[in-house]
Design an enzyme around this catalytic site. Structure first.
Site, PDB file in Angstrom:
ATOM      1  N   ASP A 185       1.040  -1.062   0.090  1.00 38.00           N
ATOM      2  CA  ASP A 185      -0.150  -0.058   0.106  1.00 38.00           C
ATOM      3  C   ASP A 185       0.899   1.367   0.019  1.00 38.00           C
ATOM      4  O   ASP A 185       1.710   1.352   0.564  1.00 38.00           O
ATOM      5  CB  ASP A 185      -0.959   0.160   1.380  1.00 38.00           C
ATOM      6  CG  ASP A 185      -2.160   0.380   0.779  1.00 38.00           C
ATOM      7  OD1 ASP A 185      -2.344   1.638   0.413  1.00 38.00           O
ATOM      8  OD2 ASP A 185      -3.339  -0.299   1.138  1.00 38.00           O
ATOM      9  N   ASP A 196      -3.288   4.665  -2.405  1.00 36.16           N
ATOM     10  CA  ASP A 196      -4.383   5.185  -1.658  1.00 36.16           C
ATOM     11  C   ASP A 196      -4.767   6.580  -2.097  1.00 36.16           C
ATOM     12  O   ASP A 196      -3.979   7.490  -2.249  1.00 36.16           O
ATOM     13  CB  ASP A 196      -3.875   5.429  -0.159  1.00 36.16           C
ATOM     14  CG  ASP A 196      -4.997   5.613   0.894  1.00 36.16           C
ATOM     15  OD1 ASP A 196      -5.855   4.674   0.751  1.00 36.16           O
ATOM     16  OD2 ASP A 196      -5.175   6.522   1.516  1.00 36.16           O
ATOM     17  N   GLU A 246      -6.382   3.998  -6.372  1.00 39.12           N
ATOM     18  CA  GLU A 246      -7.627   4.199  -5.772  1.00 39.12           C
ATOM     19  C   GLU A 246      -8.017   5.582  -5.969  1.00 39.12           C
ATOM     20  O   GLU A 246      -7.563   6.401  -5.532  1.00 39.12           O
ATOM     21  CB  GLU A 246      -7.442   4.035  -4.072  1.00 39.12           C
ATOM     22  CG  GLU A 246      -9.097   3.788  -3.520  1.00 39.12           C
ATOM     23  CD  GLU A 246      -8.829   4.143  -1.987  1.00 39.12           C
ATOM     24  OE1 GLU A 246      -9.850   3.751  -1.455  1.00 39.12           O
ATOM     25  OE2 GLU A 246      -8.201   5.144  -1.753  1.00 39.12           O
ATOM     26  N   HIS A 289     -11.216  -3.105   2.680  1.00 41.11           N
ATOM     27  CA  HIS A 289     -11.379  -3.128   4.189  1.00 41.11           C
ATOM     28  C   HIS A 289     -12.320  -1.881   4.436  1.00 41.11           C
ATOM     29  O   HIS A 289     -12.274  -1.607   5.587  1.00 41.11           O
ATOM     30  CB  HIS A 289      -9.927  -2.784   4.687  1.00 41.11           C
ATOM     31  CG  HIS A 289      -9.302  -1.678   3.982  1.00 41.11           C
ATOM     32  ND1 HIS A 289      -8.743  -1.557   2.493  1.00 41.11           N
ATOM     33  CD2 HIS A 289      -8.996  -0.311   4.339  1.00 41.11           C
ATOM     34  CE1 HIS A 289      -8.272  -0.425   2.407  1.00 41.11           C
ATOM     35  NE2 HIS A 289      -8.443   0.326   3.180  1.00 41.11           N
ATOM     36  N   ASP A 290     -12.530  -1.208   3.360  1.00 38.36           N
ATOM     37  CA  ASP A 290     -13.581   0.019   3.745  1.00 38.36           C
ATOM     38  C   ASP A 290     -14.885  -0.373   3.259  1.00 38.36           C
ATOM     39  O   ASP A 290     -15.885   0.425   3.536  1.00 38.36           O
ATOM     40  CB  ASP A 290     -13.240   1.360   2.623  1.00 38.36           C
ATOM     41  CG  ASP A 290     -11.924   1.615   2.989  1.00 38.36           C
ATOM     42  OD1 ASP A 290     -11.386   1.416   3.999  1.00 38.36           O
ATOM     43  OD2 ASP A 290     -11.153   2.112   1.958  1.00 38.36           O
TER      44      ASP A 290
END
Ligand code: ISL
Length: 565
Positions: free
Chosen positions: A103, A211, A269, A341-342
């Site tokens: 990440d 991210d 993302e 994970h969101d």
């Protein structure tokens, strides 16, 4: 052995598995997952057939946002292990022909990062211009309500600005106040990011998931946004996909990826990205990224904001997928995901985790995995893990949920039960409870008290019960992954949506070089009439119904192969 094809653009035939390290496997009995824990589960992942792990952040962090607030990009947080542990993870993955994507969180750092500690110390500091510092509104006294440079709200409630007396200025934080936004206009900042990325690639990682990377270029006028029910302005139009985004990504590509022998997986993302932007950025001839994560499909059940959840109309979902498939058909590339994970768990969100748990989990997997693009499996999705029956705000850990609850209940006077119901439906902690390995009390995740409670259904839904059972959700994911590796049509074929107006059936074809795959699934609780079929049934989630023509059982999904002229 690697399953995906080696060489250039290997990520087109790969399947990625996302590991959320806090919740995957605890090895040292502190109730928090860690890197040695991941290493101990690599055979499980290899057996499932995935090619790549995307690891959510394991860097040093105060964990205000579970590691998405990084205080040192070049070290591992002691909670998760050491640099030697990450080297071991890379070596163990590579030995299995698998890859590691890290990440990359560079829209913001932690406020405890040395860069920010220095930056906030004064306007003459070495890192003074590394963050988004602004004066109070003209005529206003800094630090008082209303003096903020503009009206933007943060994603995690409250203002997006925080007052710093030492500088007599505000800093911008689109997320928590412990996540100050970096100033990408400053070339020295960009250089520092590229250098850091290069060191990770030199260390052996195989790519980055970036991210909120489409937030790095802001409209520097920082105009007020339209006022939302929270009382804060919506800054989205002014910081997403901003004027210099593609320029920065091109520079990053040149400074980090070009000239290296290996090809890397890069996935940006990008909340609110358009298919047109994605097509530009992922164009295999002129683009900057392998693929992006877009959010259109996972926003379709939201009515004016994340916490106002409505019913999904399947036709909207099909229209959205078809639009992206079409836009990226020629030279672009899609990412394919239901979960991360969101996001809440897909079987609870758009499946039926009660009467049709197995069938709906596998049907949803089927319609996603056969599309053109790179599929992502979020940990536990391959077991049909569900949302969590949180009945008390004290059971939640996510800063977004906790802040939202406080704002909605204390400030706006909403009913606590209503707010909790919304959190149960959409809260990020649904995805963050421990991986369900076994039926034991700690679900095989930990021998201690886990940092967040285990979903009580782990006694029924767990890996031990599913691995090796050909009728399990796990086995169906394994077959879908294997099909992608074995059949080039799944990777390369053209996509065509069928029956766009059917409210229950999700059907499409993939076609290349004389072969056509037909995917047909009933995404509803009722039996439906449907004539679509092909020469040969390749895969189904309900083999006991496979002989029935003209009709699909609830959540039945079939894949046919045909030869075409
Ligand atoms: O889930 C969301 C909030 O409603 C999304 O808007 C999410 O915050 C957005 O997709 C960005 O997510 C990423 O950056 C955040 C981090 O909290 C998320 O976990 C991460 O995936 C800030 O780093």
């Amino acid at each position: 052995m690697s399953h995906s094809q080696p060489g250039r653009e290997w990520w087109r035939s790969a399947v990625v598995y996302q590991v959320y390290p806090r919740s995957f496997q605890d090895s040292d009995g502190d109730g928090i997952g860690d890197i040695p824990g991941i290493v101990s589960r690599l055979d499980y992942l290899h057996d499932l057939g995935v090619d790549v792990i995307w690891l959510s952040p394991v860097y040093r962090s105060p964990h205000d946002d579970n590691g998405y607030d990084i205080s040192d990009y070049e070290d591992i947080d002691p909670t998760f292990g050491t640099l030697a542990d990450i080297d071991e993870l890379i070596a163990q993955l590579h030995a299995r022909g698998m890859k590691l994507v890290m990440d990359l969180v560079v829209n913001h750092t932690s406020d405890e990062h040395a860069w920010f500690v220095d930056s906030r110390s004064g306007r003459d500091a070495e890192h003074a211009d590394w963050y988004m510092w602004r004066d109070p509104r003209p005529g206003a006294v800094g630090g008082r309500p209303g003096a903020e440079p503009n009206n933007w709200g943060s994603f995690f409630s409250g203002s997006a600005w925080e007052w710093e007396p030492a500088r007599g200025q505000y800093y911008l934080h689109l997320f928590s106040r412990k996540q100050p936004d970096l100033n990408w206009e400053n070339p020295v900042v960009r250089r520092a990011v590229y250098d850091m990325m290069n060191r990770w690639l030199d260390r052996g990682v195989d790519g980055f998931r970036m991210d909120v990377i489409n937030f790095i270029s802001k409209d520097l006028a920082l105009p007020d946004g339209e006022v939302l029910p929270t009382g804060f302005g919506d800054g989205m139009p002014f910081f997403r996909s901003g004027p210099r985004l593609q320029e920065f990504l091109a520079e990053m590509k040149a400074e980090v990826f070009d000239g290296r022998e290996q090809d890397y997986l890069t996935v940006g993302e990008m909340p609110d990205a358009t298919p047109e932007l994605a097509a530009r950025l992922t164009d295999s001839r002129t683009g900057q990224l392998s693929m992006i994560f877009q959010f259109e499909h996972v926003g379709l059940d939201q009515i004016g904001g994340k916490w106002n959840v409505g019913e999904l109309d399947l036709r909207d979902l099909k229209r959205s997928f078809a639009r992206w498939q079409e836009a990226l058909a020629e030279h672009g590339w899609n990412s394919l995901y239901w979960n991360n994970h969101d996001q809440p768990r897909i079987v609870s969100r758009w499946g039926n985790d009660r009467e049709h748990w197995y069938a709906s989990a596998t049907a949803l997997a089927t319609v996603l995995h056969l599309q053109r693009g790179t599929p992502y499996v979020y940990q536990g999705e391959e077991l049909g893990m569900t949302n969590v029956p949180f009945d008390d705000i004290g059971a939640l850990r996510d800063i977004e949920s906790i802040n939202h609850y406080a704002t909605a209940v204390d400030l706006l006077g909403h009913e606590p039960e209503d707010v909790l119901a919304a959190l149960r439906a959409m809260g990020r902690d649904n995805a963050r409870t421990p991986m369900q390995w076994t039926a034991e009390p700690g679900a095989g995740f930990t021998s201690a008290t886990p940092w967040i409670g285990v979903n009580p259904n782990h006694e029924r839904v767990n890996a031990a019960a599913q691995v090796g059972d050909p009728g399990s959700v796990w086995a169906h994911y394994r077959r879908l992954i294997a099909l992608r590796h074995e059949d080039p049509v799944v990777v390369q074929g053209d996509f065509r949506m069928l029956l766009p107006d059917d409210p229950a059936v999700f059907a499409y074809t993939r076609e290349a070089e004389g072969t056509r795959l037909l995917v047909v699934a009933n995404l509803s609780d009722d039996t439906v009439e449907c004539d679509l079929a092909g020469d040969r049934l390749v895969l189904t989630n309900l083999p006991e119904h496979a002989g029935v023509g003209g009709r699909l059982a609830p959540w039945e999904a079939r894949i046919y192969r045909s030869t075409v002229a």
